[in-house]
Design an enzyme around this catalytic site. Sequence first.
Site, PDB file in Angstrom:
ATOM      1  N   ASP A  17      13.844  -0.982  14.120  1.00 53.46           N
ATOM      2  CA  ASP A  17      12.543  -1.763  14.446  1.00 53.46           C
ATOM      3  C   ASP A  17      11.551  -0.821  15.030  1.00 53.46           C
ATOM      4  OD1 ASP A  17      11.350  -4.163  15.138  1.00 53.46           O
ATOM      5  OD2 ASP A  17      12.015  -4.186  17.259  1.00 53.46           O
TER       6      ASP A  17
ATOM      7  N   VAL B   6       0.904  -1.119   0.066  1.00 55.22           N
ATOM      8  CA  VAL B   6       0.119  -0.040  -0.006  1.00 55.22           C
ATOM      9  C   VAL B   6       0.754   1.302  -0.026  1.00 55.22           C
ATOM     10  CG1 VAL B   6      -1.673   1.191   1.348  1.00 55.22           C
ATOM     11  CG2 VAL B   6      -1.823  -0.873   1.045  1.00 55.22           C
TER      12      VAL B   6
ATOM     13  N   TYR C 297      -4.187  -9.844  15.855  1.00 57.46           N
ATOM     14  CA  TYR C 297      -3.863  -8.969  14.695  1.00 57.46           C
ATOM     15  C   TYR C 297      -5.217  -7.813  14.900  1.00 57.46           C
ATOM     16  CZ  TYR C 297      -3.791  -6.378  10.526  1.00 57.46           C
ATOM     17  OH  TYR C 297      -3.834  -5.237   9.371  1.00 57.46           O
TER      18      TYR C 297
ATOM     19  N   ALA D 272       2.857   1.234   8.631  1.00 56.16           N
ATOM     20  CA  ALA D 272       3.586  -0.102   9.082  1.00 56.16           C
ATOM     21  C   ALA D 272       3.154  -0.803  10.128  1.00 56.16           C
ATOM     22  CB  ALA D 272       5.126   0.577   9.290  1.00 56.16           C
TER      23      ALA D 272
ATOM     24  N   ARG E  31       2.771  -5.041  11.959  1.00 55.28           N
ATOM     25  CA  ARG E  31       2.847  -6.571  12.064  1.00 55.28           C
ATOM     26  C   ARG E  31       1.574  -7.057  11.312  1.00 55.28           C
ATOM     27  NH1 ARG E  31       2.728 -11.843  14.960  1.00 55.28           N
ATOM     28  NH2 ARG E  31       4.743 -12.869  14.352  1.00 55.28           N
TER      29      ARG E  31
END
Length: 318
Positions: A50, A16, A141, A71, A73
């Site tokens: 990170d 994206v 998530y 950004a 996970r």
Amino acid sequence: MTSDGAILVTGANGFVGRVLCERLAAAGCKVRKAVRTPVPGLPDAVAVGDISAHTDWRAALEGASHVVHLAARTHVLRETVADPIAEYRRINVDGTERLARSAAERGVRRLLFLSSVKVNGESTGERAFTEGDAPRPEDAYGVSKWEAEQALARIAAETGLEVVVLRPPLVYGPGAKGNLLRLMSLVARGVPLPLGAMDNRRSLLYAGNLADATIKALAAPQATGNTYLLSDGEDVSTPELVRLLAQALGVRPRLFPFPLAMLNLAASLAGRRAELARLTGSLRVDGSRIRHELGWRPPVTLAQGLEHTARWYHARSA
């Protein structure tokens, strides 16, 4: 849109992110790209390392007036870490909070957060999800995205940072990975699919449409503090999606009916129940709020989006 400062895009090298950065640049915006590690194809990007509660965002935020936080996970089907929820929280919750507080301290005006429809839940019945529904995330998530949204709301109340949240369904387009790419590969190779009897409905969102909505929400004053669900506006069943993919790919769809109970049993035995659920279940979103409040309409239809994706698929397979 125009901006009095740079627009920082985190995850700028992602699926994206690349689309959004191109659209922002085309609109005349000054774009700053943040990535975790240096990327050969993005020499002008700022590597922040990170993402966690300890990320140093100072260089990336220098001169920025807006932030788009992509950004994250993302959803992992086969986990390899010992404590998945802790890892999701470290990046998606703690990392987001760190970015937002750093942005507020440096005078950033607005932060747009890309969340997920998974905050609402995993499936819908007769009625599509709306922004007014109580969040019911079911996996790590989705939980982490909901917790990040709550953290942003607290920071906005404390600092005055303008926060806008977008919750997309499955995003597809050139460069996409995951379930839709796997389905496209099966259709392209003419594999017979036992999905002909499915009577579900799913919402999808073309990456270009998501970028367009993001730019709209970044600029609209009335978007401040709001959450928006969005899609291409054309909910389809899995058999309809297969037929559209086949048409875009220039092949004949090969569908045959098969009892759902047998499919579920086979998927369970193969450890792929979650993947099958994403093909056979319903997950619809009501995108009327962003249409009414911001006047946004998806510029690309589902058929057009799948055609663009099919052209990319053929090019990468050549």
